[in-house]
Design a protein around this motif. Sequence first.
Motif, PDB file in Angstrom:
ATOM      1  N   ASP A 220      35.116 126.523  -9.416  1.00 35.21           N
ATOM      2  CA  ASP A 220      35.045 126.513 -10.862  1.00 35.21           C
ATOM      3  C   ASP A 220      36.421 126.273 -11.467  1.00 35.21           C
ATOM      4  O   ASP A 220      37.450 126.570 -10.865  1.00 35.21           O
ATOM      5  CB  ASP A 220      34.495 127.853 -11.367  1.00 35.21           C
ATOM      6  N   ARG A 221      36.405 125.750 -12.680  1.00 36.41           N
ATOM      7  CA  ARG A 221      37.674 125.517 -13.374  1.00 36.41           C
ATOM      8  C   ARG A 221      38.423 126.825 -13.589  1.00 36.41           C
ATOM      9  O   ARG A 221      37.822 127.857 -13.885  1.00 36.41           O
ATOM     10  CB  ARG A 221      37.406 124.877 -14.736  1.00 36.41           C
ATOM     11  N   LYS A 222      39.756 126.772 -13.460  1.00 35.22           N
ATOM     12  CA  LYS A 222      40.557 127.956 -13.734  1.00 35.22           C
ATOM     13  C   LYS A 222      40.547 128.239 -15.233  1.00 35.22           C
ATOM     14  O   LYS A 222      40.609 127.322 -16.057  1.00 35.22           O
ATOM     15  CB  LYS A 222      41.976 127.767 -13.223  1.00 35.22           C
ATOM     16  N   VAL A 223      40.485 129.524 -15.553  1.00 37.63           N
ATOM     17  CA  VAL A 223      40.436 129.964 -16.944  1.00 37.63           C
ATOM     18  C   VAL A 223      41.823 130.418 -17.369  1.00 37.63           C
ATOM     19  O   VAL A 223      42.451 131.252 -16.700  1.00 37.63           O
ATOM     20  CB  VAL A 223      39.422 131.111 -17.118  1.00 37.63           C
ATOM     21  N   VAL A 224      42.308 129.870 -18.483  1.00 30.09           N
ATOM     22  CA  VAL A 224      43.663 130.127 -18.957  1.00 30.09           C
ATOM     23  C   VAL A 224      43.622 130.692 -20.370  1.00 30.09           C
ATOM     24  O   VAL A 224      42.901 130.193 -21.232  1.00 30.09           O
ATOM     25  CB  VAL A 224      44.494 128.822 -18.964  1.00 30.09           C
TER      26      VAL A 224
ATOM     27  N   GLU B  37      33.360 133.962 -19.205  1.00 30.32           N
ATOM     28  CA  GLU B  37      33.766 133.231 -18.001  1.00 30.32           C
ATOM     29  C   GLU B  37      33.651 134.040 -16.712  1.00 30.32           C
ATOM     30  O   GLU B  37      33.612 133.468 -15.623  1.00 30.32           O
ATOM     31  CB  GLU B  37      35.209 132.740 -18.153  1.00 30.32           C
ATOM     32  N   GLY B  38      33.668 135.365 -16.836  1.00 29.31           N
ATOM     33  CA  GLY B  38      33.593 136.209 -15.653  1.00 29.31           C
ATOM     34  C   GLY B  38      34.916 136.345 -14.911  1.00 29.31           C
ATOM     35  O   GLY B  38      34.982 137.031 -13.883  1.00 29.31           O
ATOM     36  N   ARG B  39      35.954 135.712 -15.422  1.00 24.47           N
ATOM     37  CA  ARG B  39      37.255 135.777 -14.772  1.00 24.47           C
ATOM     38  C   ARG B  39      38.344 135.315 -15.751  1.00 24.47           C
ATOM     39  O   ARG B  39      38.049 134.735 -16.805  1.00 24.47           O
ATOM     40  CB  ARG B  39      37.290 134.926 -13.513  1.00 24.47           C
ATOM     41  N   LEU B  40      39.593 135.571 -15.366  1.00 24.98           N
ATOM     42  CA  LEU B  40      40.742 135.084 -16.123  1.00 24.98           C
ATOM     43  C   LEU B  40      41.853 134.832 -15.117  1.00 24.98           C
ATOM     44  O   LEU B  40      42.372 135.757 -14.502  1.00 24.98           O
ATOM     45  CB  LEU B  40      41.180 136.114 -17.173  1.00 24.98           C
ATOM     46  N   ASP B  41      42.188 133.568 -14.921  1.00 26.02           N
ATOM     47  CA  ASP B  41      43.092 133.191 -13.837  1.00 26.02           C
ATOM     48  C   ASP B  41      44.561 133.141 -14.240  1.00 26.02           C
ATOM     49  O   ASP B  41      45.433 133.459 -13.429  1.00 26.02           O
ATOM     50  CB  ASP B  41      42.686 131.818 -13.285  1.00 26.02           C
ATOM     51  N   VAL B  42      44.824 132.713 -15.480  1.00 24.43           N
ATOM     52  CA  VAL B  42      46.207 132.509 -15.897  1.00 24.43           C
ATOM     53  C   VAL B  42      46.400 133.017 -17.325  1.00 24.43           C
ATOM     54  O   VAL B  42      45.609 132.705 -18.212  1.00 24.43           O
ATOM     55  CB  VAL B  42      46.603 131.015 -15.850  1.00 24.43           C
ATOM     56  N   LEU B  43      47.444 133.804 -17.522  1.00 22.02           N
ATOM     57  CA  LEU B  43      47.884 134.180 -18.864  1.00 22.02           C
ATOM     58  C   LEU B  43      49.226 133.510 -19.132  1.00 22.02           C
ATOM     59  O   LEU B  43      50.154 133.648 -18.333  1.00 22.02           O
ATOM     60  CB  LEU B  43      48.046 135.698 -18.988  1.00 22.02           C
ATOM     61  N   VAL B  44      49.312 132.792 -20.251  1.00 18.66           N
ATOM     62  CA  VAL B  44      50.587 132.247 -20.711  1.00 18.66           C
ATOM     63  C   VAL B  44      50.963 133.014 -21.977  1.00 18.66           C
ATOM     64  O   VAL B  44      50.371 132.823 -23.033  1.00 18.66           O
ATOM     65  CB  VAL B  44      50.511 130.736 -20.998  1.00 18.66           C
ATOM     66  N   ASN B  45      51.920 133.915 -21.837  1.00 15.10           N
ATOM     67  CA  ASN B  45      52.386 134.731 -22.963  1.00 15.10           C
ATOM     68  C   ASN B  45      53.366 133.917 -23.778  1.00 15.10           C
ATOM     69  O   ASN B  45      54.575 133.949 -23.539  1.00 15.10           O
ATOM     70  CB  ASN B  45      53.060 136.003 -22.422  1.00 15.10           C
TER      71      ASN B  45
END
Length: 269
Positions: A2-6, A70-78
């Motif tokens: 699945d696509r990564k969630v950002v 989404e059921g997930r969170l792969d990347v946080l950009v603060n």
Amino acid sequence: MDRKVVLITGGSSGIGKSIGTYLTSKDFKVYGTTRNLKNYPDFNAFELLQLDVKLPDSIEKAVSEIISKEGRLDVLVNNAGVGITGPIEETPHEEIQNVFDINFHGPVHVMKAVLPQMRKQGGGKVINITSIAGYMGLPFRGYYSASKGALGLITEALRMEVKDFGISITNLAPGDFATNIAAGRYHSPVVDGSPYQEVYQKSLDLMNEHVDAGGDPIQVAEKIYAIIQKENPKVHYPVGEFMQRLSLFLKKILPDKIYEKLLLNHYKL
């Protein structure tokens, strides 16, 4: 896969929008945030959520919405941040508190909100957007330097605390880029009769010239993408013009007084 969630805080304009648009083109599922969703009725670059980094409840709500969808969170950009200029002595205390609330406390609250989900899913990446200015105390930008420097140190500490959970924390420090940050920056007024009046005005003019002549924010977006692809990102990544990156190297190797002299010459002080 699945696509990564950002999740990108401050994603409605400037560097944040450039990052979100670029990652969307690379087939990531991007959620950006803004303090006031009503101001962007026609925004369609990627999905935009309402989030104010000064309000922990709004952070929890936005993060919960993403995880629910989404059921997930792969990347946080603060990325959300604010600029501030002024003499240390003359900057109103409420403005000092505001810049630390947005540039330091806010990103910490967002990290605390996403870490449980990243730990649950067995991994994730956090990229904190600081600044090359956060590596040095710049004249008339001291509070901005301090707030970004504090976030950089938290990045170093938290990175070691969460390494066993498969979570990487990284600091990306941009130099000057052509964005709208100068328009949104708080400027302490140039006070008639102030001992800083003349020198502060000159420094202010110089700072604005640097931002206006800054690079394309796409450079930051490309660097973010490269970091996401790395299995084990480094602690620190600078991005900016050669002389800005060189300033970090010189800071490491030169005696303090010589480096200070370079800054004084640069800012014509």
